[in-house]
Design a protein around this motif. Structure first.
Motif, mmCIF file in Angstrom:
data_model
loop_
_atom_site.group_PDB
_atom_site.id
_atom_site.type_symbol
_atom_site.label_atom_id
_atom_site.label_comp_id
_atom_site.label_asym_id
_atom_site.label_seq_id
_atom_site.Cartn_x
_atom_site.Cartn_y
_atom_site.Cartn_z
ATOM 1 N N PRO A 443 0.840 -1.293 -0.084
ATOM 2 C CA PRO A 443 0.067 -0.122 0.115
ATOM 3 C C PRO A 443 0.835 1.171 -0.054
ATOM 4 N N ALA A 444 2.077 1.198 0.233
ATOM 5 C CA ALA A 444 2.925 2.291 0.348
ATOM 6 C C ALA A 444 2.962 2.950 -1.197
ATOM 7 N N TRP A 445 2.805 2.146 -1.960
ATOM 8 C CA TRP A 445 2.839 2.682 -3.537
ATOM 9 C C TRP A 445 1.650 2.938 -4.160
ATOM 10 N N ALA A 446 0.725 2.985 -3.439
ATOM 11 C CA ALA A 446 -0.641 3.605 -3.801
ATOM 12 C C ALA A 446 -0.786 4.814 -4.615
ATOM 13 N N ASN A 447 -0.905 4.919 -5.891
ATOM 14 C CA ASN A 447 -1.009 5.961 -6.747
ATOM 15 C C ASN A 447 0.294 6.690 -6.723
ATOM 16 N N SER A 448 1.312 5.912 -6.735
ATOM 17 C CA SER A 448 2.647 6.255 -6.735
ATOM 18 C C SER A 448 3.510 5.385 -7.433
ATOM 19 N N ARG A 449 4.739 5.750 -8.026
ATOM 20 C CA ARG A 449 5.533 5.020 -8.824
ATOM 21 C C ARG A 449 6.335 4.006 -7.995
ATOM 22 N N LYS A 450 6.091 2.710 -8.489
ATOM 23 C CA LYS A 450 6.769 1.441 -7.795
ATOM 24 C C LYS A 450 8.389 1.134 -8.252
ATOM 25 N N PRO A 451 9.218 0.893 -7.299
ATOM 26 C CA PRO A 451 10.603 0.887 -7.659
ATOM 27 C C PRO A 451 11.048 0.108 -8.708
ATOM 28 N N ASN A 468 13.955 4.998 -8.071
ATOM 29 C CA ASN A 468 12.717 5.197 -7.363
ATOM 30 C C ASN A 468 12.244 6.790 -7.602
ATOM 31 N N HIS A 469 10.932 6.979 -7.238
ATOM 32 C CA HIS A 469 10.167 8.161 -7.400
ATOM 33 C C HIS A 469 9.344 8.306 -6.660
ATOM 34 N N PHE A 470 9.682 8.585 -5.110
ATOM 35 C CA PHE A 470 8.584 8.590 -4.273
ATOM 36 C C PHE A 470 7.502 9.668 -4.394
ATOM 37 N N ASN A 471 6.528 9.526 -3.688
ATOM 38 C CA ASN A 471 5.346 10.569 -3.656
ATOM 39 C C ASN A 471 6.082 11.901 -3.391
ATOM 40 N N ARG A 494 6.008 8.594 2.265
ATOM 41 C CA ARG A 494 7.217 8.341 1.861
ATOM 42 C C ARG A 494 8.206 7.549 2.951
ATOM 43 N N HIS A 495 7.501 7.741 4.280
ATOM 44 C CA HIS A 495 8.321 7.043 5.236
ATOM 45 C C HIS A 495 8.065 5.317 4.967
ATOM 46 N N LEU A 496 6.834 4.941 4.473
ATOM 47 C CA LEU A 496 6.463 3.801 4.365
ATOM 48 C C LEU A 496 7.066 3.155 2.984
ATOM 49 N N GLN A 497 7.336 3.981 1.990
ATOM 50 C CA GLN A 497 8.157 3.802 0.739
ATOM 51 C C GLN A 497 9.598 3.634 1.253
ATOM 52 N N ALA A 498 9.989 4.250 2.198
ATOM 53 C CA ALA A 498 11.436 4.355 2.112
ATOM 54 C C ALA A 498 11.748 2.813 2.969
ATOM 55 N N ALA A 499 10.712 2.493 3.872
ATOM 56 C CA ALA A 499 10.864 1.300 4.690
ATOM 57 C C ALA A 499 10.847 0.143 3.714
ATOM 58 N N ALA A 500 10.009 0.168 2.540
ATOM 59 C CA ALA A 500 10.080 -1.161 1.718
ATOM 60 C C ALA A 500 11.226 -1.134 1.046
ATOM 61 N N VAL A 501 11.781 -0.087 0.607
ATOM 62 C CA VAL A 501 12.994 -0.176 -0.020
ATOM 63 C C VAL A 501 14.142 -0.578 0.837
ATOM 64 N N VAL A 517 24.968 -2.490 -3.967
ATOM 65 C CA VAL A 517 23.544 -2.082 -4.040
ATOM 66 C C VAL A 517 23.405 -0.409 -4.159
ATOM 67 N N ILE A 518 22.858 -0.014 -5.158
ATOM 68 C CA ILE A 518 22.539 1.414 -5.295
ATOM 69 C C ILE A 518 20.883 1.699 -5.304
ATOM 70 N N ALA A 519 20.361 2.599 -4.481
ATOM 71 C CA ALA A 519 19.149 3.122 -4.744
ATOM 72 C C ALA A 519 19.113 4.552 -4.760
ATOM 73 N N LEU A 520 18.588 4.751 -5.897
ATOM 74 C CA LEU A 520 18.530 6.330 -6.441
ATOM 75 C C LEU A 520 17.199 6.683 -7.029
ATOM 76 N N GLY A 521 17.139 8.083 -7.027
ATOM 77 C CA GLY A 521 16.139 8.463 -7.914
ATOM 78 C C GLY A 521 15.504 9.959 -7.057
ATOM 79 N N ASP A 522 14.349 10.176 -7.609
ATOM 80 C CA ASP A 522 13.737 11.243 -7.048
ATOM 81 C C ASP A 522 12.972 11.004 -5.771
ATOM 82 N N ILE A 523 13.815 11.095 -4.732
ATOM 83 C CA ILE A 523 13.207 10.814 -3.350
ATOM 84 C C ILE A 523 12.037 11.774 -2.930
ATOM 85 N N ASN A 524 12.145 13.004 -3.281
ATOM 86 C CA ASN A 524 11.099 13.994 -2.993
ATOM 87 C C ASN A 524 11.208 14.361 -1.397
#
Length: 607
Positions: A443-451, A468-471, A494-501, A517-524
């Motif tokens: 549910p962290a990615w509801a209406n938002s971009r999935k990694p 990534n492109h967080f909400n 975003r906290h839920l999204q960060a926890a999932a990643v 491992v590299i996690a990158l993108g528009d973290i907002n």
């Protein structure tokens, strides 16, 4: 950009309508002799006359606005002795008013506290006189002298703590303009103000707005901007500038330029930036000579990984050549590029199209034409209308990679709803789906971009990259909110999204402790935010932007604040690999002719 302009115009229209519909009409008018402008404004943010009719309020017209929220400002040339009470007020007419600057007028109408953006926005209210009738008593009068806003007059503290009994609102607190910057600006609401030789800290935008600072030394960076580095240290010298003149006369300013001489006009409050000097006199633009940056090229042994938000790119855009120029000549053709805001093949047209081959293919062709490599790409099409962004656009992340330098490991390519997992192959961590999506049903990615996750190989070493492109921060209360400190409700997702990643990265590291491992993108979100701390939890990741000096940590400029939104986070093996090099390449955010509102980020290291 056209869609944003249309949305902004619609918002202005709604604002004008709201000003009318929010008027509260009561019965008895206040006696003319007893009510002056400073009485109406009072010593708090809310008028003691709100909802009441006033009669024959006298003042000199200091500005006339014939667009958007139409009306005019008046100022009493005979101020009282209280620094907390403003001597100016806006008269909302809802049509082009038949007055001129310098007219002495008397105004009757209803005092209204209008909240730009609506009460749900959390914005402060603007004191207005609405449903007015007015009489021009004389013309050609001297306009009251503008009050100077300067480094000396603006306090270091930003805002008082809100009243707990009022839900954290500062609306009813007595203004202390010598103590707090927001109180000073409020005490000048509607008055004629001026700034002198003000440095630009937010470039001109399509809506004829820019941002200046009266404190050029305040958290300054070497390119002329003002860095936002903490929730507790607001940049108090920032002020938005609009113009009462023709849009064509508004300067094309970049960060680091200067509005030389005097910029003066009424001080307004709006939903797009809070306190705004609406200039009837604009200083002359002096260039600061800002140039777009270029990073260095990676060595043969270095892997270069970049993130770049290309702002709703679709085949109808005319920005492909400019993006290619940025990638080839300013980023020096990174080996891997995570792209954010790639739209589907017909952009905002909402007809069920989700493929993006035409969009990405056009960018690849432009890069090759600019002298760059012939990139290959990987991505996963989203479910229609499930990932947010511009309606119909179906934005998503995509990987570009240079096949002459790296290879992509295709393994059981996933789809929009199938999660990738982690397994062990020959003693090393491997993805079950590459490319694949990380926990897309969460549910962290509801209406938002999935990694988007993928495996790459460079010089025999596997590197797992998660794009990534967080909400967004949309819906958060602004820095000038009536609630202090303002609420940042968008952080919850975003906290839920960060926890999932973070969980996914830990799964990779549990299989292979030394995995790259590299996690990158528009973290907002900012490098000092809780979102980033959650991404970094347990040492699984580290935001490499923190390797830069504090004055270099920014990828985005918002309301005159240079701030971090785009990040590249790395696992311990990458962080400690030696000779890690990070660069925030400033090619967009500080310039009026930007092709994206984000600056790309580049990381170089030796796997």
């Amino acid at each position: 950009m056209a869609s944003k302009s249309s949305a902004r115009l619609a918002a202005l229209t709604v604002a004008a309508v709201c000003s009318v519909t929010s008027t509260v009409v009561l019965t008895s008018p206040a006696h003319a002799d007893s009510v002056r402008v400073h009485d109406i404004q009072g010593s708090t943010r809310q008028s003691p006359y709100a909802g009441r009719q006033v009669t024959d309020v006298a003042g000199i017209v200091t500005g006339v606005r014939g667009y958007g929220s139409r009306g005019f400002w008046i100022q009493d040339p005979r101020p009282d002795a209280d620094p907390a009470t403003s001597e100016g007020v806006f008269v909302f007419t809802n049509s082009v008013p038949k007055v001129a600057v310098g007219d002495a007028v008397t105004v009757s109408g209803t005092v209204t506290e209008y909240v730009p953006g609506g009460t749900s926005s959390g914005n402060q209210s603007l004191t207005e006189i609405t449903r007015p009738t007015f009489t021009v008593v004389s013309s050609g009068n001297a306009v009251p002298a503008a009050t100077t806003v300067s480094a000396r007059s603006v306090p270091r503290a930003y805002a008082p703590e809100g009243d707990e009994e009022a839900g954290g609102s500062v609306g009813g607190l007595t203004l202390r303009p010598a103590r707090y910057a927001l109180d000073l600006y409020e005490s000048l609401e509607g008055m004629n103000v001026r700034v002198a030789d003000a440095r630009v800290v937010g470039a001109s935008d399509p809506y004829t707005e820019l941002w200046v600072t009266v404190k050029p030394w305040e958290n300054a960076n070497r390119r002329g901007g003002t860095v936002y580095g903490s929730y507790d240290a607001q940049n108090t010298g920032r002020l938005q500038i609009q113009s009462l003149g023709k849009p064509a006369d508004f300067p094309d300013a970049n960060v680091g330029d200067t509005l030389a001489g005097t910029t003066a006009g009424p001080l307004d409050y709006n939903q797009y930036g809070g306190y705004t000097l609406v200039a009837s006199q604009l200083g002359s633009l002096e260039s600061g000579g800002l140039e777009r940056e270029s990073t260095r090229a990676q060595s043969s042994r270095e892997l270069a990984v970049a993130t770049y938000n290309v702002e709703n790119l679709d085949p109808s855009d005319d920005t492909f050549a400019a993006h290619a120029e940025a990638i080839v000549h300013h980023l020096k053709s990174p080996d891997i590029v995570s792209l954010e805001e790639i739209q589907d093949d017909n952009g905002a047209t909402d007809d069920g199209t989700v493929t993006a081959g035409a969009t990405v293919g056009k960018l690849i062709d432009a890069i090759a034409a600019a002298g760059g490599p012939r990139y290959e790409w990987r991505g996963i099409d989203p479910v229609d209308k499930a990932d947010g962004g511009e309606p119909g656009g179906n934005i998503r992340q995509a990987f570009l990679f240079n096949p002459e330098r790296v290879s992509f490991t295709d393994r059981g390519a996933g789809d929009a709803t199938t999660p990738t997992g982690v397994t062990k192959v020959r003693g090393r961590a491997a993805l079950t789906h590459s490319p694949g999506r990380v926990d897309p049903a969460n549910p962290a990615w509801a209406n938002s971009r999935k990694p988007l996750a993928g495996e790459f190989v460079f010089r025999g070493r596997t590197v797992v990259v998660v794009a990534n492109h967080f909400n967004s921060k949309g819906g958060d209360q602004g820095l000038t909110s009536q609630y202090q400190p303002p609420s940042r409700g968008s952080e919850t997702q975003r906290h839920l999204q960060a926890a999932a990643v973070n969980t996914f990265v830990k799964e990779v590291l549990a299989v292979q402790k030394n995995a790259d491992v590299i996690a990158l993108g528009d973290i907002n979100d900012f490098e000092f935010s809780r979102t980033t701390r959650i991404l970094e939890d347990g040492g699984a990741l580290w935001s490499a932007v923190k390797s830069l000096p504090r004055g270099e940590r920014y990828s985005y400029v918002y309301q005159g604040n240079s701030q971090v939104l785009d990040q590249i986070l790395v696992s311990p093996s990458v962080r400690w690999a030696g000779r890690l090099s990070y660069d925030s390449v400033h090619v967009n955010a500080e310039f009026h002719d930007q092709v994206s509102d984000h600056d790309p980020q580049v990381l170089r290291f030796r796997p």
